[in-house]
Design an enzyme around this catalytic site. Structure first.
Site, mmCIF file in Angstrom:
data_model
loop_
_atom_site.group_PDB
_atom_site.id
_atom_site.type_symbol
_atom_site.label_atom_id
_atom_site.label_comp_id
_atom_site.label_asym_id
_atom_site.label_seq_id
_atom_site.Cartn_x
_atom_site.Cartn_y
_atom_site.Cartn_z
ATOM 1 C CG ASP A 153 -2.268 0.701 0.905
ATOM 2 O OD1 ASP A 153 -2.210 1.884 0.530
ATOM 3 O OD2 ASP A 153 -3.340 0.099 1.056
ATOM 4 C CG HIS A 160 -0.788 2.253 -3.275
ATOM 5 N ND1 HIS A 160 -2.040 2.125 -2.712
ATOM 6 C CD2 HIS A 160 -0.605 1.128 -4.019
ATOM 7 C CE1 HIS A 160 -2.583 0.976 -3.099
ATOM 8 N NE2 HIS A 160 -1.728 0.363 -3.893
#
Length: 485
Positions: free
Chosen positions: A265, A288
């Protein structure tokens, strides 16, 4: 019935690009051209380090056994209590694998992991004392308790976690029972509350140096406070491990440097209310990227990101927010950044709707919400709080082998403004989108070579592109940029 093995395949592709359209002819010959709106230099961002007494305490003196069979929870608790009673010191964790339940730190304490030392969470729900969701009968609701962070502290001063050892959250048992994974099943699948690996709130002077953090059930490192330094740290989980942010820092005077991050993430997600943030020398793989948002109501200002490398990352540099959750984000600088194989290298999205994505006509999911401020999506109790992004400067950026060069998606009632790109080179499938952009968006000495379409796509936006004013709509539909694919 036992759950199937957890696996979410990650898509990563590489394309050899040749330019069909280019900005090279329009770009000035100078190698470096300053922009008129570039910010004046400011004082270097620094963070004060903790002051910790020299006293040393060895975990083995409190009953610690590094065989990953013995429960060392009491040993850690006793050692921390002894340090607190002594007014501070260094807790030395020798070589070995130390199984423990969650424990708390204290002020004026350094948790020091020697080479070969591993502090490791349990690998079974039974060790945590919570029900195993595998044993929940079909049709019955799973009832389990909330597990605290593996290592935590609140309202502390002068704290450090140092050394070359590892802190392992044993997150695999939790990942398959996440809310994200439950969406792949019919309604009613059990969801287990997942603990963070390290959470230190309200801290003054925190230093994390040299350790490896791995396999957190959810976020790895959540420091909130002032004077926070994180350096020489490696953070890793499988790329498909859900919600495993590497760092979610928030506060004032935050320095993050020389770290390697490979997660499932956000790699770094700077929290609202933060100021004076320096991020430099990071190597970022899966994840991310370096993010701001999506909640920005308390604002973020004076953040510098420089000398970072991205390879195979889902997003690169990202600022996201939405109507109802927005605030002022300004005085942000990105420089000397190299990216390759990054799905969405640069992204400003003021219509972020990623938690309830829409489906595009091509079947892909989009994290871009409706442009219309009166759309019901924006009326779900959010009220005002319109994002206000300005004075954001990007320089010396190189992007290769990406699906798009980037995008800037504003809100019509308060578009982003005073945003500059200087000395940028991009080889991508498609160009750069500016939608609902405001005043003083400039591209100087910028070369974008897309495989398909125009270098810059404008929709209700005007930009200065290598000295020439361009106004949209021009370059085609913005929707091809909504999914980033």
């Amino acid at each position: 019935m036992k759950s199937p093995r957890f696996f979410l395949p990650a898509a990563l592709f590489c394309l050899t690009l040749t330019a069909s359209h280019s900005l090279a002819a329009d770009a000035p010959a100078a190698a470096s051209t300053p922009t008129a709106s570039a910010p004046a230099p400011k004082a270097e961002i620094t963070a004060a380090l903790p002051v910790i007494p020299d006293a040393k305490f060895n975990l083995k003196d409190f009953g610690g056994v590094g065989d990953y069979k013995t429960d060392n929870t009491e040993a850690f608790q006793k050692a921390v209590a002894a340090i607190e009673a002594a007014g501070g010191g260094h807790l030395i964790v020798p070589e070995g694998i130390y199984k423990t339940l969650p424990f708390q730190l204290t002020s004026k304490m350094d948790l020091h992991l020697n080479p070969g030392a591993v502090i490791k969470a349990p690998e079974t729900f039974a060790d945590y004392g919570i029900p195993d969701p595998n044993d929940t009968p079909p049709g019955e609701r799973y009832v389990g308790g909330r597990t605290p962070p593996f290592i935590s502290g609140n309202g502390l001063t002068d704290v450090a976690i140092t050394g070359s050892g590892t802190i392992d959250g044993s997150g695999k048992i939790f990942w398959i029972w996440s809310d994200k994974f439950a969406r792949l099943y019919p309604p009613g699948r059990a969801v287990v509350q997942r603990p963070q690996l390290i959470s230190i709130s309200g801290v003054q002077r925190l230093h994390i140096d040299g350790v490896t953090l791995t396999n957190s059930p959810t976020f790895h490192l959540v420091p909130r406070g002032s004077d926070i330094t994180i350096e020489n740290v490696r953070i890793s989980t499988p790329s498909d491990a859900p919600n495993t942010d590497a760092m979610d820092p928030g506060g004032q005077r935050i320095v993050i440097r020389n770290c390697e991050i490979d997660t499932g993430d956000d790699d770094v997600a700077v929290q609202q209310g933060s100021s004076d943030v320096l991020i430099e020398g990071l190597t970022i793989l899966h994840g991310h990227g370096i993010s701001i948002g999506s909640g920005t109501t308390r604002g973020i200002n004076h953040m510098i990101v420089r000398d970072c490398t991205f390879d195979g990352t889902d997003n690169g540099l990202r600022i996201k927010s939405y109507r109802g959750g927005g605030g002022e984000v300004h005085d942000i600088s990105y420089s000397n950044i190299t990216m390759k194989n990054v799905r969405r290298p640069f992204d400003i999205n003021m219509l972020y709707n990623g938690n309830t994505p829409t489906i595009l006509p091509n079947g892909l999911q989009s994290d871009v919400g409706p442009r219309d401020a009166n759309d019901p999506v924006w009326s779900r109790g959010r009220g005002g709080n319109i994002p206000n992004f300005h004075d954001i400067h990007i320089s010396n950026l190189t992007i290769t082998n990406s699906p798009i060069a980037g995008r800037m998606i504003g809100v019509a009632e308060q578009p982003p403004h005073d945003i500059t790109f200087t000395n940028v080179t991009v080889h991508a499938d498609r160009g750069f989108l500016v939608q609902d952009g405001g005043a003083n968006i400039t591209f100087t000495n910028v070369k974008i070579e897309p495989l398909v379409g125009d270098p810059v796509v404008l929709d209700k936006a005007t930009v200065k592109l290598n000295g020439t004013d361009k106004t949209g709509p021009v370059g085609g539909s913005p929707e091809v940029f909504y999914s980033g694919n």
